[in-house]
Design a protein around this motif. Structure first.
Motif, PDB file in Angstrom:
ATOM      1  N   VAL A 105     -14.061  18.681  15.961  1.00 40.65           N
ATOM      2  CA  VAL A 105     -15.072  19.060  14.970  1.00 40.65           C
ATOM      3  C   VAL A 105     -15.101  18.027  13.855  1.00 40.65           C
ATOM      4  O   VAL A 105     -16.154  17.520  13.474  1.00 40.65           O
ATOM      5  CB  VAL A 105     -14.795  20.468  14.429  1.00 40.65           C
ATOM      6  CG1 VAL A 105     -15.833  20.854  13.381  1.00 40.65           C
ATOM      7  CG2 VAL A 105     -14.788  21.487  15.563  1.00 40.65           C
ATOM      8  N   PHE A 106     -13.930  17.704  13.312  1.00 39.44           N
ATOM      9  CA  PHE A 106     -13.791  16.572  12.391  1.00 39.44           C
ATOM     10  C   PHE A 106     -12.319  16.179  12.336  1.00 39.44           C
ATOM     11  O   PHE A 106     -11.426  16.974  12.640  1.00 39.44           O
ATOM     12  CB  PHE A 106     -14.320  16.899  10.979  1.00 39.44           C
ATOM     13  CG  PHE A 106     -13.526  17.922  10.228  1.00 39.44           C
ATOM     14  CD1 PHE A 106     -12.379  17.573   9.516  1.00 39.44           C
ATOM     15  CD2 PHE A 106     -13.920  19.252  10.213  1.00 39.44           C
ATOM     16  CE1 PHE A 106     -11.643  18.519   8.831  1.00 39.44           C
ATOM     17  CE2 PHE A 106     -13.203  20.208   9.525  1.00 39.44           C
ATOM     18  CZ  PHE A 106     -12.049  19.832   8.829  1.00 39.44           C
ATOM     19  N   ASN A 131     -12.138  22.315  18.753  1.00 47.36           N
ATOM     20  CA  ASN A 131     -12.703  23.594  19.172  1.00 47.36           C
ATOM     21  C   ASN A 131     -11.639  24.597  19.585  1.00 47.36           C
ATOM     22  O   ASN A 131     -11.945  25.775  19.817  1.00 47.36           O
ATOM     23  CB  ASN A 131     -13.679  23.378  20.331  1.00 47.36           C
ATOM     24  CG  ASN A 131     -13.004  22.734  21.533  1.00 47.36           C
ATOM     25  OD1 ASN A 131     -12.025  21.992  21.399  1.00 47.36           O
ATOM     26  ND2 ASN A 131     -13.507  23.010  22.717  1.00 47.36           N
ATOM     27  N   GLU A 165     -18.173  20.032   2.665  1.00 51.60           N
ATOM     28  CA  GLU A 165     -18.657  19.751   4.013  1.00 51.60           C
ATOM     29  C   GLU A 165     -17.656  20.204   5.062  1.00 51.60           C
ATOM     30  O   GLU A 165     -18.032  20.778   6.096  1.00 51.60           O
ATOM     31  CB  GLU A 165     -18.939  18.253   4.153  1.00 51.60           C
ATOM     32  CG  GLU A 165     -19.426  17.834   5.533  1.00 51.60           C
ATOM     33  CD  GLU A 165     -20.774  18.428   5.902  1.00 51.60           C
ATOM     34  OE1 GLU A 165     -21.079  18.501   7.097  1.00 51.60           O
ATOM     35  OE2 GLU A 165     -21.518  18.816   4.962  1.00 51.60           O
ATOM     36  N   ARG A 166     -16.378  19.976   4.811  1.00 56.87           N
ATOM     37  CA  ARG A 166     -15.354  20.410   5.763  1.00 56.87           C
ATOM     38  C   ARG A 166     -15.297  21.921   5.863  1.00 56.87           C
ATOM     39  O   ARG A 166     -15.087  22.481   6.945  1.00 56.87           O
ATOM     40  CB  ARG A 166     -13.972  19.869   5.348  1.00 56.87           C
ATOM     41  CG  ARG A 166     -13.909  18.370   5.172  1.00 56.87           C
ATOM     42  CD  ARG A 166     -14.466  17.625   6.357  1.00 56.87           C
ATOM     43  NE  ARG A 166     -14.373  16.186   6.192  1.00 56.87           N
ATOM     44  CZ  ARG A 166     -14.975  15.304   6.966  1.00 56.87           C
ATOM     45  NH1 ARG A 166     -15.723  15.733   7.982  1.00 56.87           N
ATOM     46  NH2 ARG A 166     -14.845  14.005   6.756  1.00 56.87           N
ATOM     47  N   TYR A 167     -15.506  22.589   4.746  1.00 55.51           N
ATOM     48  CA  TYR A 167     -15.513  24.058   4.757  1.00 55.51           C
ATOM     49  C   TYR A 167     -16.655  24.585   5.619  1.00 55.51           C
ATOM     50  O   TYR A 167     -16.478  25.496   6.438  1.00 55.51           O
ATOM     51  CB  TYR A 167     -15.631  24.561   3.321  1.00 55.51           C
ATOM     52  CG  TYR A 167     -15.873  26.052   3.202  1.00 55.51           C
ATOM     53  CD1 TYR A 167     -14.837  26.963   3.396  1.00 55.51           C
ATOM     54  CD2 TYR A 167     -17.141  26.546   2.896  1.00 55.51           C
ATOM     55  CE1 TYR A 167     -15.052  28.329   3.291  1.00 55.51           C
ATOM     56  CE2 TYR A 167     -17.366  27.900   2.794  1.00 55.51           C
ATOM     57  CZ  TYR A 167     -16.326  28.789   2.983  1.00 55.51           C
ATOM     58  OH  TYR A 167     -16.560  30.132   2.886  1.00 55.51           O
ATOM     59  N   ARG A 168     -17.841  24.000   5.462  1.00 51.33           N
ATOM     60  CA  ARG A 168     -18.982  24.454   6.255  1.00 51.33           C
ATOM     61  C   ARG A 168     -18.768  24.167   7.747  1.00 51.33           C
ATOM     62  O   ARG A 168     -19.178  24.977   8.595  1.00 51.33           O
ATOM     63  CB  ARG A 168     -20.261  23.782   5.764  1.00 51.33           C
ATOM     64  CG  ARG A 168     -20.753  24.300   4.418  1.00 51.33           C
ATOM     65  CD  ARG A 168     -22.139  23.783   4.106  1.00 51.33           C
ATOM     66  NE  ARG A 168     -22.136  22.342   3.881  1.00 51.33           N
ATOM     67  CZ  ARG A 168     -22.028  21.782   2.691  1.00 51.33           C
ATOM     68  NH1 ARG A 168     -21.908  22.548   1.609  1.00 51.33           N
ATOM     69  NH2 ARG A 168     -22.047  20.470   2.565  1.00 51.33           N
ATOM     70  N   GLN A 169     -18.136  23.062   8.062  1.00 49.82           N
ATOM     71  CA  GLN A 169     -17.888  22.748   9.463  1.00 49.82           C
ATOM     72  C   GLN A 169     -16.908  23.731  10.095  1.00 49.82           C
ATOM     73  O   GLN A 169     -17.104  24.159  11.249  1.00 49.82           O
ATOM     74  CB  GLN A 169     -17.350  21.315   9.586  1.00 49.82           C
ATOM     75  CG  GLN A 169     -18.390  20.240   9.305  1.00 49.82           C
ATOM     76  CD  GLN A 169     -17.813  18.845   9.367  1.00 49.82           C
ATOM     77  OE1 GLN A 169     -16.687  18.599   8.914  1.00 49.82           O
ATOM     78  NE2 GLN A 169     -18.560  17.908   9.923  1.00 49.82           N
ATOM     79  N   ILE A 170     -15.865  24.103   9.373  1.00 51.87           N
ATOM     80  CA  ILE A 170     -14.905  25.074   9.917  1.00 51.87           C
ATOM     81  C   ILE A 170     -15.556  26.436  10.096  1.00 51.87           C
ATOM     82  O   ILE A 170     -15.368  27.107  11.125  1.00 51.87           O
ATOM     83  CB  ILE A 170     -13.677  25.172   8.989  1.00 51.87           C
ATOM     84  CG1 ILE A 170     -12.921  23.840   8.956  1.00 51.87           C
ATOM     85  CG2 ILE A 170     -12.733  26.286   9.457  1.00 51.87           C
ATOM     86  CD1 ILE A 170     -11.764  23.828   7.984  1.00 51.87           C
ATOM     87  N   ALA A 216     -18.753  27.143  10.511  1.00 48.63           N
ATOM     88  CA  ALA A 216     -19.747  27.117  11.582  1.00 48.63           C
ATOM     89  C   ALA A 216     -19.102  27.059  12.961  1.00 48.63           C
ATOM     90  O   ALA A 216     -19.629  27.630  13.925  1.00 48.63           O
ATOM     91  CB  ALA A 216     -20.698  25.929  11.395  1.00 48.63           C
ATOM     92  N   ALA A 217     -17.957  26.393  13.072  1.00 51.30           N
ATOM     93  CA  ALA A 217     -17.337  26.203  14.390  1.00 51.30           C
ATOM     94  C   ALA A 217     -16.491  27.388  14.831  1.00 51.30           C
ATOM     95  O   ALA A 217     -16.402  27.663  16.036  1.00 51.30           O
ATOM     96  CB  ALA A 217     -16.478  24.936  14.386  1.00 51.30           C
TER      97      ALA A 217
END
Length: 241
Positions: free
Chosen positions: A25-26, A89, A152-157, A159-160
């Motif tokens: 994811v990142f 993931n 940005e990292r918070y939103r990625q976690i 969402a994933a």
């Protein structure tokens, strides 16, 4: 080439802990603010030693002490280069250490809660920290601090791993029922039951000697007699009448 493969090829430290079958994811290093203390200590010591040695030449031995701080800063920088926070993931992975390297991970399905925080210095310099709570007793991955681009990292976690995936609506089959079974049906003809046949008993009269009965008349019905008169045939000689 997938993004995961390209990231692993560029960073040898990640190839030890991230499988090529996982989707990254990142992957990010810690924020440079983690080096602020050794960097400021080394800079302040340099200014102090330089001022004292100019005033008193016998204090040049203090450069040895400053050299120790410089080596400490170098080790901290090399250690920072090997510090990674990776979200795939399937797992959350924290990699630490330069000379003593270690990797800590927790499976995503065991994470029950997450707390996101930006301290005052983090709001100024642009970093944040995450706290994860897992279902097990030993929370090996509790605090992950100095994460750059924290929003940005918070939103990625989220969402994933924390937002449910959108379910695609399956096409619905519509059954159209018509009045007559002879018409076509898009999904096959419906069950059709023919109407019940209603029969009415017809009385049957056995035949007897009554001539009208033999002619097909029912008892009590009207009777009709027929008579026929033929004209005489002409006499033909040699023939018969």
């Amino acid at each position: 080439m997938t993004d995961t493969t390209s990231i692993l090829l560029r960073n040898s430290a990640l190839r030890r802990y991230v499988s090529a079958k996982e989707k990254i994811v990142f992957a990010t290093r810690r924020h440079w603010a983690r080096l602020w203390e050794p960097a400021l200590s080394t800079a302040a010591a340099f200014v102090a030693v330089a001022w004292m040695t100019v005033a008193v030449e016998e204090l040049a031995i203090l450069w040895v002490a400053w050299g120790v701080l410089a080596v400490r800063l170098l080790i901290k920088w090399l250690d920072w280069r090997q510090q990674w926070f990776v979200v795939t993931n399937k797992r959350l992975i924290v990699i630490d250490g330069f000379m003593d390297q270690s990797g800590t991970f927790v499976q995503v399905d065991k994470v029950t809660d997450m707390q996101y925080r930006r301290p005052p210095l983090g709001q100024l310099l642009g970093f944040g920290e995450f706290r994860f709570e897992s279902a097990g007793q030993d929370e090996v991955l509790n605090l992950v601090d100095y994460i750059p681009e924290p929003d940005e990292r918070y939103r990625q976690i989220i969402a994933a791993h924390f937002l449910p995936a959108e379910k695609k609506e399956e096409p619905k089959t519509i059954f159209v029922v018509h009045d007559g079974p002879q018409r076509g049906y898009p999904a096959g003809p419906p069950s059709y039951e023919p109407p019940a046949t209603v029969t009415q008993p017809i009385p049957v009269v056995p035949p007897h000697d009554d001539p009208p009965a033999r002619r097909g008349h029912l008892p009590g019905g009207p009777t009709t007699s027929y008579s026929e008169t033929r004209p005489p045939r002409p006499f033909l000689e040699g023939g018969e009448r």
